[in-house]
Design a protein around this motif. Structure first.
Motif, PDB file in Angstrom:
ATOM      1  N   ARG A  55       0.820  -1.217   0.000  1.00 26.74           N
ATOM      2  CA  ARG A  55       0.000   0.000   0.000  1.00 26.74           C
ATOM      3  C   ARG A  55       0.852   1.264   0.000  1.00 26.74           C
ATOM      4  NH1 ARG A  55      -2.901   3.468   3.544  1.00 26.74           N
ATOM      5  NH2 ARG A  55      -5.029   3.824   2.825  1.00 26.74           N
ATOM      6  N   ASP A  56       1.886   1.301   0.804  1.00 23.41           N
ATOM      7  CA  ASP A  56       2.757   2.482   0.858  1.00 23.41           C
ATOM      8  C   ASP A  56       3.416   2.741  -0.502  1.00 23.41           C
ATOM      9  OD1 ASP A  56       2.147   2.962   3.501  1.00 23.41           O
ATOM     10  OD2 ASP A  56       3.886   1.860   4.262  1.00 23.41           O
ATOM     11  N   LYS A  57       3.830   1.672  -1.162  1.00 21.76           N
ATOM     12  CA  LYS A  57       4.447   1.809  -2.485  1.00 21.76           C
ATOM     13  C   LYS A  57       3.437   2.372  -3.482  1.00 21.76           C
ATOM     14  CE  LYS A  57       6.412  -0.824  -6.238  1.00 21.76           C
ATOM     15  NZ  LYS A  57       6.101  -1.997  -6.974  1.00 21.76           N
ATOM     16  N   GLU A  58       2.215   1.849  -3.441  1.00 21.10           N
ATOM     17  CA  GLU A  58       1.172   2.326  -4.364  1.00 21.10           C
ATOM     18  C   GLU A  58       0.847   3.797  -4.109  1.00 21.10           C
ATOM     19  OE1 GLU A  58       0.244   0.762  -6.919  1.00 21.10           O
ATOM     20  OE2 GLU A  58       0.947  -1.245  -6.443  1.00 21.10           O
ATOM     21  N   ILE A  59       0.811   4.198  -2.853  1.00 17.24           N
ATOM     22  CA  ILE A  59       0.551   5.599  -2.519  1.00 17.24           C
ATOM     23  C   ILE A  59       1.684   6.476  -3.035  1.00 17.24           C
ATOM     24  CG2 ILE A  59       0.410   7.253  -0.604  1.00 17.24           C
ATOM     25  CD1 ILE A  59      -1.260   5.101   0.893  1.00 17.24           C
ATOM     26  N   GLN A  60       2.926   6.041  -2.847  1.00 21.83           N
ATOM     27  CA  GLN A  60       4.062   6.824  -3.335  1.00 21.83           C
ATOM     28  C   GLN A  60       4.054   6.942  -4.856  1.00 21.83           C
ATOM     29  OE1 GLN A  60       6.076   8.809  -1.615  1.00 21.83           O
ATOM     30  NE2 GLN A  60       4.692   8.213   0.022  1.00 21.83           N
TER      31      GLN A  60
END
Length: 140
Positions: free
Chosen positions: A7-12
């Motif tokens: 999720r953090d990667k997708e948000i970034q």
């Protein structure tokens, strides 16, 4: 092999795509402002040079709008990759419609100024929407 959802990667990735869209939109706004300034010169006693400058700036703005449209589509796609986040969809329909007809043939200087003004308003609205979404993404 099974892909793990990060999720953090997708948000970034969405934030980076949104920042690219903002850069394109701001450049489109800058070019539209310049075209509008040259258009005013053209209306109030301009000459061949001011007319050529106005049309050059309108052509530059057209390319910038195309870039912004492409970057907004990428941003929308990246937002779609984020699970469990709602209400972050960017509605580009109005902007896309504007970009499709804005740069078609011009008839009169005042008509051109009206189109430039409308284009600036739509670009500013797109900038506001992207900034709002980026702010929401950064809070998650």
């Amino acid at each position: 092999m099974h892909d793990m959802y990060d999720r953090d990667k997708e948000i970034q990735e969405a934030v980076r795509a949104g920042e690219r869209a903002l850069t394109s939109l701001r450049e489109a706004e800058r070019q539209l402002n310049s075209a509008g300034n040259w258009g005013l010169v053209d209306i109030f006693g301009g000459n061949t040079i001011s007319g050529l400058m106005k049309h050059m700036k309108v052509n530059n703005a057209s390319r910038c709008v195309d870039d912004a449209r492409r970057d907004l589509a990428a941003f929308r796609n990246e937002l779609g990759d984020i699970r469990d986040i709602e209400n972050l969809n960017i509605d580009m329909d109005g902007f896309l419609t504007f970009a499709d007809f804005f740069f078609d043939g011009f008839v009169a200087d005042i008509f051109v100024q009206s189109k430039i003004r409308k284009g600036r308003q739509q670009v500013r609205e797109a900038i506001r929407r992207v900034e709002d979404i980026l702010n929401q993404l950064r809070k998650t």
